[in-house]
Design a protein around this motif. Sequence first.
Motif, PDB file in Angstrom:
ATOM      1  N   GLY A 262       0.868  -1.195  -0.079  1.00  0.00           N
ATOM      2  CA  GLY A 262       0.028   0.117  -0.009  1.00  0.00           C
ATOM      3  C   GLY A 262       1.037   1.370   0.046  1.00  0.00           C
ATOM      4  O   GLY A 262       0.622   2.171  -0.628  1.00  0.00           O
ATOM      5  N   ALA A 263       1.877   1.133   0.917  1.00  0.00           N
ATOM      6  CA  ALA A 263       2.670   2.421   0.753  1.00  0.00           C
ATOM      7  C   ALA A 263       3.778   2.656  -0.579  1.00  0.00           C
ATOM      8  O   ALA A 263       3.464   3.647  -0.899  1.00  0.00           O
ATOM      9  CB  ALA A 263       3.588   2.438   1.850  1.00  0.00           C
ATOM     10  N   VAL A 264       4.152   1.568  -1.029  1.00  0.00           N
ATOM     11  CA  VAL A 264       4.800   1.635  -2.537  1.00  0.00           C
ATOM     12  C   VAL A 264       3.941   2.215  -3.308  1.00  0.00           C
ATOM     13  O   VAL A 264       4.152   2.943  -4.206  1.00  0.00           O
ATOM     14  CB  VAL A 264       5.601   0.621  -2.555  1.00  0.00           C
ATOM     15  CG1 VAL A 264       6.173   0.637  -3.903  1.00  0.00           C
ATOM     16  CG2 VAL A 264       6.697   0.247  -1.362  1.00  0.00           C
ATOM     17  N   LEU A 265       2.674   1.410  -3.544  1.00  0.00           N
ATOM     18  CA  LEU A 265       1.702   1.583  -4.669  1.00  0.00           C
ATOM     19  C   LEU A 265       1.354   2.955  -4.668  1.00  0.00           C
ATOM     20  O   LEU A 265       1.464   3.840  -5.565  1.00  0.00           O
ATOM     21  CB  LEU A 265       0.708   0.858  -4.751  1.00  0.00           C
ATOM     22  CG  LEU A 265      -0.254   0.846  -5.536  1.00  0.00           C
ATOM     23  CD1 LEU A 265       0.242   0.838  -7.329  1.00  0.00           C
ATOM     24  CD2 LEU A 265      -1.449  -0.323  -5.477  1.00  0.00           C
ATOM     25  N   TYR A 266       0.636   3.429  -3.559  1.00  0.00           N
ATOM     26  CA  TYR A 266      -0.065   4.804  -3.649  1.00  0.00           C
ATOM     27  C   TYR A 266       0.892   5.801  -3.469  1.00  0.00           C
ATOM     28  O   TYR A 266       0.686   7.030  -3.996  1.00  0.00           O
ATOM     29  CB  TYR A 266      -1.048   5.038  -2.074  1.00  0.00           C
ATOM     30  CG  TYR A 266      -2.216   4.019  -2.310  1.00  0.00           C
ATOM     31  CD1 TYR A 266      -3.604   4.418  -2.558  1.00  0.00           C
ATOM     32  CD2 TYR A 266      -2.144   2.624  -1.922  1.00  0.00           C
ATOM     33  CE1 TYR A 266      -4.565   3.937  -2.828  1.00  0.00           C
ATOM     34  CE2 TYR A 266      -3.365   1.683  -2.234  1.00  0.00           C
ATOM     35  CZ  TYR A 266      -4.667   2.407  -2.668  1.00  0.00           C
ATOM     36  OH  TYR A 266      -5.723   1.625  -2.783  1.00  0.00           O
ATOM     37  N   ALA A 267       2.044   5.627  -2.670  1.00  0.00           N
ATOM     38  CA  ALA A 267       3.145   6.833  -2.783  1.00  0.00           C
ATOM     39  C   ALA A 267       3.706   7.163  -4.096  1.00  0.00           C
ATOM     40  O   ALA A 267       3.723   8.273  -4.518  1.00  0.00           O
ATOM     41  CB  ALA A 267       3.993   6.412  -1.716  1.00  0.00           C
ATOM     42  N   THR A 268       3.974   6.231  -4.794  1.00  0.00           N
ATOM     43  CA  THR A 268       4.524   6.164  -6.211  1.00  0.00           C
ATOM     44  C   THR A 268       3.461   6.878  -6.890  1.00  0.00           C
ATOM     45  O   THR A 268       3.716   8.000  -7.811  1.00  0.00           O
ATOM     46  CB  THR A 268       4.704   4.760  -7.014  1.00  0.00           C
ATOM     47  OG1 THR A 268       5.544   4.328  -5.828  1.00  0.00           O
ATOM     48  CG2 THR A 268       5.442   5.068  -8.143  1.00  0.00           C
ATOM     49  N   ARG A 269       1.945   6.709  -7.119  1.00  0.00           N
ATOM     50  CA  ARG A 269       1.209   6.966  -7.890  1.00  0.00           C
ATOM     51  C   ARG A 269       0.740   8.535  -7.336  1.00  0.00           C
ATOM     52  O   ARG A 269       0.198   9.339  -8.156  1.00  0.00           O
ATOM     53  CB  ARG A 269      -0.125   6.205  -7.886  1.00  0.00           C
ATOM     54  CG  ARG A 269       0.067   4.897  -8.142  1.00  0.00           C
ATOM     55  CD  ARG A 269       0.685   5.005  -9.843  1.00  0.00           C
ATOM     56  NE  ARG A 269       1.184   3.595 -10.138  1.00  0.00           N
ATOM     57  CZ  ARG A 269       1.474   3.351 -11.258  1.00  0.00           C
ATOM     58  NH1 ARG A 269       1.546   4.377 -12.202  1.00  0.00           N
ATOM     59  NH2 ARG A 269       2.157   2.375 -11.685  1.00  0.00           N
ATOM     60  N   ALA A 270       0.834   9.028  -5.947  1.00  0.00           N
ATOM     61  CA  ALA A 270       0.851  10.255  -5.730  1.00  0.00           C
ATOM     62  C   ALA A 270       2.046  11.203  -6.046  1.00  0.00           C
ATOM     63  O   ALA A 270       1.699  12.344  -5.952  1.00  0.00           O
ATOM     64  CB  ALA A 270       0.629  10.344  -4.148  1.00  0.00           C
ATOM     65  N   LEU A 271       3.217  10.631  -6.201  1.00  0.00           N
ATOM     66  CA  LEU A 271       4.349  11.380  -6.463  1.00  0.00           C
ATOM     67  C   LEU A 271       4.524  11.760  -7.813  1.00  0.00           C
ATOM     68  O   LEU A 271       4.972  12.802  -8.219  1.00  0.00           O
ATOM     69  CB  LEU A 271       5.764  10.474  -5.760  1.00  0.00           C
ATOM     70  CG  LEU A 271       6.809  11.288  -5.332  1.00  0.00           C
ATOM     71  CD1 LEU A 271       6.446  12.309  -4.417  1.00  0.00           C
ATOM     72  CD2 LEU A 271       7.990  10.314  -5.168  1.00  0.00           C
ATOM     73  N   ILE A 272       4.178  10.550  -8.783  1.00  0.00           N
ATOM     74  CA  ILE A 272       4.568  10.851 -10.131  1.00  0.00           C
ATOM     75  C   ILE A 272       3.909  11.920 -10.760  1.00  0.00           C
ATOM     76  O   ILE A 272       4.476  12.871 -11.514  1.00  0.00           O
ATOM     77  CB  ILE A 272       4.665   9.650 -10.857  1.00  0.00           C
ATOM     78  CG1 ILE A 272       5.906   8.737 -10.319  1.00  0.00           C
ATOM     79  CG2 ILE A 272       4.611   9.669 -12.422  1.00  0.00           C
ATOM     80  CD1 ILE A 272       5.810   7.116 -10.973  1.00  0.00           C
ATOM     81  N   PRO A 273       2.610  12.013 -10.838  1.00  0.00           N
ATOM     82  CA  PRO A 273       1.811  13.009 -11.546  1.00  0.00           C
ATOM     83  C   PRO A 273       2.171  14.557 -11.194  1.00  0.00           C
ATOM     84  O   PRO A 273       2.545  15.214 -12.149  1.00  0.00           O
ATOM     85  CB  PRO A 273       0.272  12.619 -11.084  1.00  0.00           C
ATOM     86  CG  PRO A 273       0.298  11.307 -10.914  1.00  0.00           C
ATOM     87  CD  PRO A 273       1.646  11.253 -10.140  1.00  0.00           C
TER      88      PRO A 273
END
Length: 489
Positions: A262-273
Motif C-alpha cells: 500500500g505504501a509503495v503503490l499509493y506513494a508512487t502514484r501520488a508522487l509521479i503526477p
Amino acid sequence: MLATLMQTLDSTIANVALPHMQGALAASQDEIVWVLTSYIVAAAIATPLTGWFTDRLGLKRLLVVSIAGFTMASGLCGISASLQQIVLSRVLQGVFGAALVPLAQSILLDINPREKQGQAMSVWGMGVMIGPIIGPTLGGWLTDSYNWRWVFFINLPVGLLALAGILVSLPARDDRQKRSFDFVGFITLGVAIGAFQAMLDRGDQLDWFGSLEIRIEAVIAAIAFAFFIVHTATAGPRSFFRYQLLWDRNFATGIGFIFVIGAVLYATRALIPPMLQNLMNYPVATTGLVTAPGGLGTMIAMLIAGRLVGKVDLRLSLLCGFAVSAFSLWQMTQYTIVLARSDIVWPGLIQGFGLGLVFVPLSAASFSTLTPELRADGTAIYSLMRNLGSSIGISVVQSIVSRNTQVSHAALAEHVTAFNPLLRQQFDVSSQASMATLDAIITQQASMIAHIDAFKLMLFATLAVIPLLALIRPTHQHVAGEIAHVALD
C-alpha cells in the motif's frame, strides 16, 4: 466489483487534479495533500468497524448503506467551494467507503463454492489493484476535458448502478447477530491513527518536533496506541480487535506485506503526477496516459499468478513479484529532469507487473489458514493495513520531497557564485531577472533530487521486506489450487 472499483479508484483519481484543486480552493501544496490523506485516514479508522456493522445490520443492508453514502459524499466533493468543505466530504467518503472492499471480498467468498473462490479472489484482486492505477489516467482525462470536479461526479452513475445491482441481485437474508461494541478499543485506535496522521501531514510544515503541536500529536498517538494494545490484551472476547488473527502466522505476515505494498503503490502514484506536471510541464491528460500502463502490467501479472498458484511455491511467486517491483523503483531512481515518455511508461508497467505477481499469492497465503468465523474481521484488518500503508507512504514521501528540495537547493546554491566562469557565460549576474531564472533552475533540479530520494526510500522498503518471506508457511496444495482457476474469458 463496481463498488470495489469505485472505492479503490477514488484513492488516486484525484492525484493528477491536485494542482487544479490547489488553485481553485486557494490551498498551499501541503494543505492540498489533505484531499488524499483525509480520505485514506477516514477509511483506515472506519474499516475495522466492518465486522461489527455486518453483525448488527446484516451484509446486504450494510453494503446498501455504504454505497449510498459513498455516492452522496462524492457529489458533495464535487460541489465543494473551499478546502474545508472538500476535506470534510472526503472524510465522509472514506467512512462510507471503508466497508466496500472487505464486504465485496467477503461476499465473493460466500456466494462462490470452494472450488470457485480462487477465481473470485483473482477477479476481486484486479479491482483492488487496478483501481488505484487507472485512477490518474481517468482523473487526467476528466480534468483536462471538463474540470477537476468531474473526478468526483463520475462516481454518481457508477454508484447508482452498483446500488441497483445489489438491491436486485444480492439475496436478502437475516444474518444479523447481537455483538457488543468495544467503544474503548475503537476510540483508542481511531485517536492513535488520527493523531499519527495529523503529525505526518503537519510535521513538515511545522518543523516536526520543533513544534509544540507535533509533539502533542506524537504523545497522543503513542498513549492512545499503548492503551489500545493493553485493552486488546485484557478485554478478551469483547475486544474490538480479534487478536486471534495474529496467532495465524500467514495472516500476520500477510498484513505486514500488504502494508508495504500500500505504501509503495499509493506513494508512487501520488508522487509521479505532480512531478510530471510541475517539473516537466506535462499536460494533465498526458500525465494520465503515461501512468496508465501500470494497470495493464497488473492485469497480465494477475493472470500469470493465478495460473502459477498451486503449481509453484507461493513464496517463490512473492519473491519474483517483490524483485520486479524493486527493479522498477531502481529505474525510477535514475530519473533526470529530462525524461522521454517511455522513461515513465516502462517503470510504471514493470511496477504494475511486479505488484500483480504479489497480490494474488499474498491473498491466498494470508487467508488460506484463517477459520471462516474470522474471515470478516480478517478482511477488514487486511484492508486497514493497506490503507494505513497508503496514508503513511503518501505523507512520508511528500515530506521527503518538501524537505529535501530545500536541502538540495542550499547544497546546489553553494556552488553558484558570481566568480564561476561558466555561470558568467550563461547568465548576467548583475540582472535580477537573470538571477531569478537561475534560482528557478536550481529549484527545479533540487526538487528532482528530492523525488529521487523518495524513490530510493521506497526501493529500500521493498528490499527490506523480502527476507520476511521466510515467515510464510507453505500453503497446502489443495488449498492453493483453488486460486489457480482464473477466468480468462
